[in-house]
Design a protein around this motif. Structure first.
Motif, PDB file in Angstrom:
ATOM      1  N   VAL A 180       0.834  -1.201   0.000  1.00  0.00           N
ATOM      2  CA  VAL A 180       0.000   0.000   0.000  1.00  0.00           C
ATOM      3  C   VAL A 180       0.876   1.261   0.000  1.00  0.00           C
ATOM      4  N   GLN A 181       1.912   1.258   0.837  1.00  0.00           N
ATOM      5  CA  GLN A 181       2.816   2.408   0.904  1.00  0.00           C
ATOM      6  C   GLN A 181       3.503   2.627  -0.434  1.00  0.00           C
ATOM      7  N   ASN A 184       1.109   4.248  -2.694  1.00  0.00           N
ATOM      8  CA  ASN A 184       0.847   5.628  -2.275  1.00  0.00           C
ATOM      9  C   ASN A 184       2.008   6.581  -2.512  1.00  0.00           C
ATOM     10  N   ARG A 185       3.212   6.118  -2.213  1.00  0.00           N
ATOM     11  CA  ARG A 185       4.338   7.047  -2.201  1.00  0.00           C
ATOM     12  C   ARG A 185       5.233   6.973  -3.441  1.00  0.00           C
ATOM     13  N   VAL A 186       5.254   5.811  -4.099  1.00  0.00           N
ATOM     14  CA  VAL A 186       6.157   5.677  -5.246  1.00  0.00           C
ATOM     15  C   VAL A 186       5.395   5.726  -6.567  1.00  0.00           C
ATOM     16  N   PRO A 189       2.270   9.158  -7.052  1.00  0.00           N
ATOM     17  CA  PRO A 189       2.760  10.489  -7.419  1.00  0.00           C
ATOM     18  C   PRO A 189       3.416  10.528  -8.799  1.00  0.00           C
TER      19      PRO A 189
ATOM     20  N   HIS B 104      10.447  11.968  -8.040  1.00  0.00           N
ATOM     21  CA  HIS B 104       9.429  12.939  -7.636  1.00  0.00           C
ATOM     22  C   HIS B 104       9.672  13.470  -6.231  1.00  0.00           C
ATOM     23  N   VAL B 122       0.036   2.896   6.557  1.00  0.00           N
ATOM     24  CA  VAL B 122      -0.876   2.882   5.415  1.00  0.00           C
ATOM     25  C   VAL B 122      -0.491   3.941   4.379  1.00  0.00           C
TER      26      VAL B 122
END
Lengths: 271, 276
Positions: A180-181, A184-186, A189, B104, B122
């Motif tokens: 999930v991370q 979301n983060r890689v 974006p 990014h 999360v």
């Protein structure tokens, strides 16, 4: 002498060369219009510039006698509303599905076949179905746009997610990211600017479906108006409307490019 | 037929010199294609192993097995006595030749992201005061790799060498048990490469890291680590080139390196290149 493939125009020359076709088209139109008017002063097929002005003035700057509304602006607002709602919904659906199918092989195995199948259905063929299910109101027009462009967007974003270098995903895992991370983060974006790219490509198609839906069942809208006045051969309204739609399409594209450059400078300077 | 066991340092009394990584009869094949065969080795904490070999000799496959992105077909790979997890995890840090940093995110965010992964299960994202704190904590690591001045830049604004420094800082902040370097300096100019060698040796000493490094540059491999491995095939069947896999054919402690072995290894790599 240099080969033709090696000659590049200066800025001024490039501008002049670019403008010439526009001038030619306008001159050709003027000549055609004059010629037809000379034969029949009531000719409707190629109206004069003055007739365009009065048509625009009538629709855009004079309140309608029947309702007191400014028809041109009302058409614009309702068409843009449908278009933007359809495109926004399609973008949201495609972002979620493109990301999870691109990131999670199990989801790709689960969803890719049905997405591919659905994307092969010609959207216009299901338009009657949309009218039956969603009624003749706004919803069915927005749905046609969604049905029309979402499959393309999903498949494009799936591809773009896949193209993010594997090295980055491995790196994120060695930094302790869970699935999930990681999304979301890689992935997310980095997919957003690519979503804007894909939206630019799909806007033309979105307009196509909007005008098609408006032509068939609507009471207002740019597409509706064009198809309405066609009955009276009102070229003085049709042509300005077409130019206005062209301009709006250009404007939306420009806004997307600039929003993307502003929000994702790393994406544009890395290219 | 391997020689690596002869070459190990003799002192086994030191606490820190315990075996950290063990390969027992490890093999890797893709279908009929046997890439690596009969890999047996032990690596102690704090060793710096450089791996060379011709392209396709399996040195990258070896590194990927250690990393967890490639599953081995036979044998056991043990990390601190336990079988390694067959997917990448924080106990093994990695620096690739390219694409190791997140385009990014700014330099600081690139390093702080592992803190955020740790603290926010999360979203993987911290906000406000905690975010600020995580960003400030990265300074120590940026300083260690010489990137503190560029902490607010984005990767595309950095040179290749600086991007690799960032990738190293990202890996170090997790205190990995082993640091894996996959041709990390292959794309850099010679001058910058020298600086990076200095940096890696410095960090290796300072943080007592165990490092595995794949390189295609024999000079780099020869002078950088404490131990040099050469991957090569010991048998070759011209009618079935995939029948025999590579193994570790040379295992040299760097202290013992001399001109003669350098020439010998270089010759063996050369002859392989010609026959390939």
């Amino acid at each position: 002498m240099k080969r033709w493939i090696n000659k590049t125009p200066s800025k001024t020359l490039a501008f002049v060369l670019g403008v010439i076709p526009f001038i030619l088209v306008m001159a050709l139109y003027q000549w055609g219009s004059d010629a037809r008017k000379a034969e029949n002063s009531n000719d409707k097929l190629l109206p004069s510039v003055g007739q365009f002005y009065s048509a625009i003035d009538r629709l855009a700057f004079t309140p309608s006698k029947r309702t007191g509304e400014y028809i041109f602006w009302k058409d614009t607002v309702s068409s843009l509303k449908r278009l933007l709602m359809g495109v926004a919904c399609a973008a949201a659906i495609a972002l979620v599905l493109g990301l999870i199918t691109g990131a999670i092989p199990l989801m790709a195995a689960n969803l890719s076949p049905i997405i591919t199948t659905l994307s092969l259905i010609p959207p216009m063929a299901v338009l009657p179905l949309l009218f039956i299910v969603f009624g003749l109101g706004e919803l069915s027009k927005v749905m046609l746009i969604i049905v029309g462009i979402t499959p393309f967007l999903i498949r494009d974003l799936y591809q773009k997610t896949k193209e993010i270098p594997q090295e980055q995903l491995v790196k994120a895992q060695t930094l302790g990211a869970n699935s999930v991370q990681l999304i979301n983060r890689v992935l997310l974006p980095q997919i957003l600017p690519r979503l804007l790219d894909a939206l630019r490509l799909s806007l033309g198609t979105a307009w196509l479906f909007l005008i098609a839906a408006e032509a068939i069942a609507a009471t207002e809208g740019l597409g509706y108006r064009i198809f309405l006045v066609r009955r009276y051969l009102s070229m003085d309204i049709i042509l300005p409307y077409v130019m206005w739609i062209t301009f709006l399409a250009f404007l939306l594209d420009w806004l997307l490019v600039h929003a993307s450059k502003k929000a994702f400078p790393w994406y544009h300077s890395a290219k | 037929m391997t020689k690596q066991n002869n070459a190990q340092p003799a002192n086994k009394t030191d606490e820190s010199a315990q075996t950290q990584i063990e390969f027992n009869h490890v093999a890797k094949s893709y279908g009929e294609n046997l890439v690596l065969d009969n890999i047996n080795c032990e690596v102690k904490r704090g060793e710096f192993i450089t791996m060379v070999g011709t392209s396709g000799c399996g040195k990258s496959t070896f590194l990927n097995m250690l990393l967890g992105t490639v599953a081995h077909s036979k044998g056991d790979i043990l990390l601190e006595g336990k079988p390694i997890v067959a997917e990448p995890s924080p106990d093994r840090g990695i620096v690739f030749q390219k694409y190791s940093v997140f385009p990014h995110l700014s330099v600081r965010e690139n390093v702080a992201i592992s803190k955020e992964f740790e603290a926010s299960p999360v979203l993987g994202r911290l906000f406000g005061e905690r975010r600020k704190q995580a960003l400030t904590e990265t300074d120590e690591w940026l300083e260690a790799v010489g990137l503190l001045a560029a902490k607010d830049k984005y990767p595309h604004e950095l040179s290749g060498g600086m991007q690799q420094r960032l990738a190293i800082a990202q890996a170090l902040i997790k205190h990995p048990k082993v640091l894996l370097l996959d041709e990390p300096f292959g794309a850099l100019d010679p001058g910058i490469r020298k600086d990076m060698h200095k940096l890696v040796l410095e960090l290796w000493k300072k943080y007592q890291l165990t490092i595995f490094m794949v390189t295609h540059d024999l000079n780099e491999g020869f002078y950088l680590g404490t131990r040099l491995w050469v991957f090569d095939k010991t048998r070759h069947d011209p009618h079935a080139p995939h029948r025999y896999g590579s193994t570790i054919t040379f295992d040299l402690p760097i202290g013992k390196t001399d001109e003669a072995s350098f020439v010998k290894i270089e010759k063996s790599l050369e002859s392989n290149r010609l026959s390939a």
